[in-house]
Design an enzyme around this catalytic site. Sequence first.
Site, PDB file in Angstrom:
ATOM      1  N   SER A  23       0.925  -1.239  -0.101  1.00  0.00           N
ATOM      2  CA  SER A  23      -0.017   0.085   0.079  1.00  0.00           C
ATOM      3  C   SER A  23       0.846   1.141   0.007  1.00  0.00           C
ATOM      4  CB  SER A  23      -0.910  -0.056   1.239  1.00  0.00           C
ATOM      5  OG  SER A  23      -0.190  -0.052   2.519  1.00  0.00           O
ATOM      6  N   TYR A  24       2.026   1.086   0.930  1.00  0.00           N
ATOM      7  CA  TYR A  24       2.977   2.385   0.678  1.00  0.00           C
ATOM      8  C   TYR A  24       3.467   2.517  -0.449  1.00  0.00           C
ATOM      9  CZ  TYR A  24       6.937   4.821   2.460  1.00  0.00           C
ATOM     10  OH  TYR A  24       8.012   5.939   2.544  1.00  0.00           O
ATOM     11  N   ALA A  25       3.911   1.625  -1.334  1.00  0.00           N
ATOM     12  CA  ALA A  25       4.480   1.580  -2.500  1.00  0.00           C
ATOM     13  C   ALA A  25       3.564   2.212  -3.591  1.00  0.00           C
ATOM     14  CB  ALA A  25       5.096   0.290  -2.924  1.00  0.00           C
TER      15      ALA A  25
END
Length: 253
Positions: free
Chosen positions: A155-157
């Site tokens: 999700s961060y990426a």
Amino acid sequence: MGLLDGKVAIITGGGKGIGFGIASAFAEQGASLFITGRTEGRLAEAAEKLKGEYGADVAYTVAEGSDEAQVEAAVAKCIEHFGKLDVMVNNAQASKSGTNLIDHTKEDFDLAINTGLYGAFFYMKHAFPELKKTKGCVINLASGAGLFGKPGQSSYAAAKEGIRGMTRVAATEWGPDGVRANCICPLAMTEQLAAWKEAYPDTFAATIKGIPLGRFGDPKTDIGGVAVFLASDLSAYVSGETITVQGGSGLRP
């Protein structure tokens, strides 16, 4: 004379970590600062440190990047206090780092997208009219997690790669107005990383071996130094770029 004398910058997440490092580097180079975040006490403490160490003019407000009304109000408060805006730094981001893709929930994904991608979008959208007046710039913080597919960072990426794509579009659309937009992908020693080092010293040591320069970056001198360059007139012909500041571990064409 500092490289940023007379410039005003908004820095999201400016109360700690990389955001505070960038704020420190900007203050040292003469910028006036408007820092935002979610914790008033931390912002107040950061503002006092910046004023005390660098004599900087610093204001702050609590604002949640995922809330467009709060973002719009934050930009308005900056203009009310300083009268203009030259640099918009989007640094703040929350996520469920360390959670494998298959274990992510929609709520986990929403956290990263709302605080990171939407946060950068809202600040860029509401900062642009002011940046257009000053021929200013946007500096967005992306990540090697997206560039290189780091495990446990789905999700961060996704949020960070979305920010990179949006940055390139902004560089194209806003270039005719004299507004530049660039990304930094940092690798720096933060409070969170220091805690990880203490908890997992062997993993930390193995990670260091994969960094050609043999260390994590310093939020002020390493990451902040590149941000100063991108905010200054030295980079007047640099726009739409992603700069990896990762000690050689982010090697790519």
